[in-house]
Design a protein around this motif. Structure first.
Motif, PDB file in Angstrom:
ATOM      1  N   ASN A 102       0.856  -1.185   0.000  1.00  0.00           N
ATOM      2  CA  ASN A 102       0.000   0.000   0.000  1.00  0.00           C
ATOM      3  C   ASN A 102       0.896   1.241   0.000  1.00  0.00           C
ATOM      4  N   ILE A 103       0.803   2.042  -1.036  1.00  0.00           N
ATOM      5  CA  ILE A 103       1.729   3.161  -1.209  1.00  0.00           C
ATOM      6  C   ILE A 103       1.519   4.242  -0.157  1.00  0.00           C
ATOM      7  N   GLN A 104       0.261   4.589   0.138  1.00  0.00           N
ATOM      8  CA  GLN A 104       0.000   5.639   1.110  1.00  0.00           C
ATOM      9  C   GLN A 104       0.349   5.198   2.533  1.00  0.00           C
ATOM     10  N   GLU A 105      -0.035   3.991   2.880  1.00  0.00           N
ATOM     11  CA  GLU A 105       0.207   3.486   4.229  1.00  0.00           C
ATOM     12  C   GLU A 105       1.623   2.939   4.407  1.00  0.00           C
ATOM     13  N   LYS A 106       2.302   2.707   3.307  1.00  0.00           N
ATOM     14  CA  LYS A 106       3.656   2.121   3.325  1.00  0.00           C
ATOM     15  C   LYS A 106       3.678   0.786   4.060  1.00  0.00           C
ATOM     16  N   GLU A 107       2.676  -0.019   3.777  1.00  0.00           N
ATOM     17  CA  GLU A 107       2.548  -1.324   4.408  1.00  0.00           C
ATOM     18  C   GLU A 107       2.679  -2.430   3.366  1.00  0.00           C
ATOM     19  N   LEU A 108       3.420  -3.474   3.728  1.00  0.00           N
ATOM     20  CA  LEU A 108       3.643  -4.606   2.842  1.00  0.00           C
ATOM     21  C   LEU A 108       2.915  -5.834   3.374  1.00  0.00           C
ATOM     22  N   HIS A 109       2.127  -6.481   2.511  1.00  0.00           N
ATOM     23  CA  HIS A 109       1.431  -7.707   2.870  1.00  0.00           C
ATOM     24  C   HIS A 109       1.905  -8.827   1.943  1.00  0.00           C
ATOM     25  N   LYS A 110       2.029 -10.021   2.501  1.00  0.00           N
ATOM     26  CA  LYS A 110       2.443 -11.188   1.730  1.00  0.00           C
ATOM     27  C   LYS A 110       1.253 -12.118   1.523  1.00  0.00           C
ATOM     28  N   ILE A 111       1.034 -12.498   0.283  1.00  0.00           N
ATOM     29  CA  ILE A 111      -0.041 -13.417  -0.057  1.00  0.00           C
ATOM     30  C   ILE A 111       0.594 -14.760  -0.415  1.00  0.00           C
ATOM     31  N   LYS A 112       0.277 -15.796   0.354  1.00  0.00           N
ATOM     32  CA  LYS A 112       0.856 -17.113   0.116  1.00  0.00           C
ATOM     33  C   LYS A 112       0.230 -17.743  -1.135  1.00  0.00           C
TER      34      LYS A 112
END
Length: 273
Positions: free
Chosen positions: A42-52
């Motif tokens: 997420n560019i605004q939140e600067k959060e990275l999520h991993k999808i298995k």
């Protein structure tokens, strides 16, 4: 010559060897050629999520074992990830449903075998690095960096049960031809990235000599333009960011061929005037 500017936009920690990306709803969906995760940043939140993508997804998978996902594209409400096909365990296609988060795994060994037969490409030289779906046809971009140097485009018409291969020559750097690393469709043109790498292997990396941006006519697949954008970077992912009558902005990612879990995202602006 097209007027082009390239700038580093930001860096994402937690992803290495980025090989493809899609910009959607202020998020970047990114694949890595040595990982079996799909990443959402997420560019605004600067959060990275991993999808298995698998029950036991991993990062920094050894080269001999990796699935080598080199291409991601969107068809309808699904993302499709393609393995390069350069070894038998790189023949997978994964789909990810954006609504249900359902994941499907398909073995493309038979289809990849037909691609090799159609273009007279050896097992070691198939190297799919870009994909798009349009007019009920899959378009798969073959990176011709193997010994046979067969760079071009496969068009798969499932309705007609037909596969065609279109060889596409690209510029050279130090007598090394640039070869496809990604491609997307924007209106009536296919915009693509290509890199020149001093190797004759789809398996082993070589010295990076530079990267190009270019475009093909969608009707004829003739090269409309190419322009060198870097002498040192191997850009492997291309996504549309914004477009207007004056400019097109793309987002790019780079494969640094290291195990470092960091990815630089660049913005490339193409002036259409």
């Amino acid at each position: 010559m097209e007027k082009i500017t390239l700038e580093l936009l930001f860096q994402i920690n937690g992803i290495g060897s980025a090989s493809g990306l899609i910009y959607r709803d202020d998020s970047l969906f990114i694949i890595s050629d040595n990982s079996s995760f799909l990443y959402e940043y997420n560019i605004q939140e600067k959060e990275l999520h991993k999808i298995k993508l698998f029950e036991k997804s991993q990062e920094n998978i050894p080269k001999k074992d990796k699935f080598d996902f080199e291409s991601i594209t969107q068809k309808g409400n699904k993302f499709y990830l393609f393995g390069s096909g350069s070894t038998p365990n790189r023949n997978k296609r994964i789909s990810y449903d954006l609504t249900s988060a359902a994941i499907e795994d398909k073995d493309l060994s038979a289809i990849y075998g037909k691609l090799k037969q159609t273009a007279s490409i050896s097992d070691a030289d198939l190297n799919i690095e870009g994909s798009l779906f349009h007019n009920e046809k899959w378009h798969l971009f073959q990176r011709g960096n193997g010994a046979q140097s067969k760079n071009g485009l496969f068009v798969l018409d499932k309705k007609e049960n037909d596969i065609r291969f279109f060889p596409i020559p690209l510029p050279k750097i130090q007598n090394i031809e640039a070869t496809f690393t990604d491609a997307i469709l924007v209106e009536d043109k296919i915009y693509f990235l290509a890199a020149a790498e001093n190797t004759t292997s789809t398996y082993d990396d070589g010295e990076v000599l530079g990267s190009f941006i270019g475009a093909l006519s969608f009707d004829t697949f003739e090269v409309a333009f190419t322009q060198k954008i870097s002498a040192t970077h191997k850009f492997e992912g291309l996504s549309l960011y914004t477009s207007s009558k004056e400019n097109i902005e793309f987002l790019l990612c780079e494969d640094k061929d290291t195990e470092a879990l960091e990815t630089d995202i660049y913005k490339l602006t193409l002036n259409l005037k």
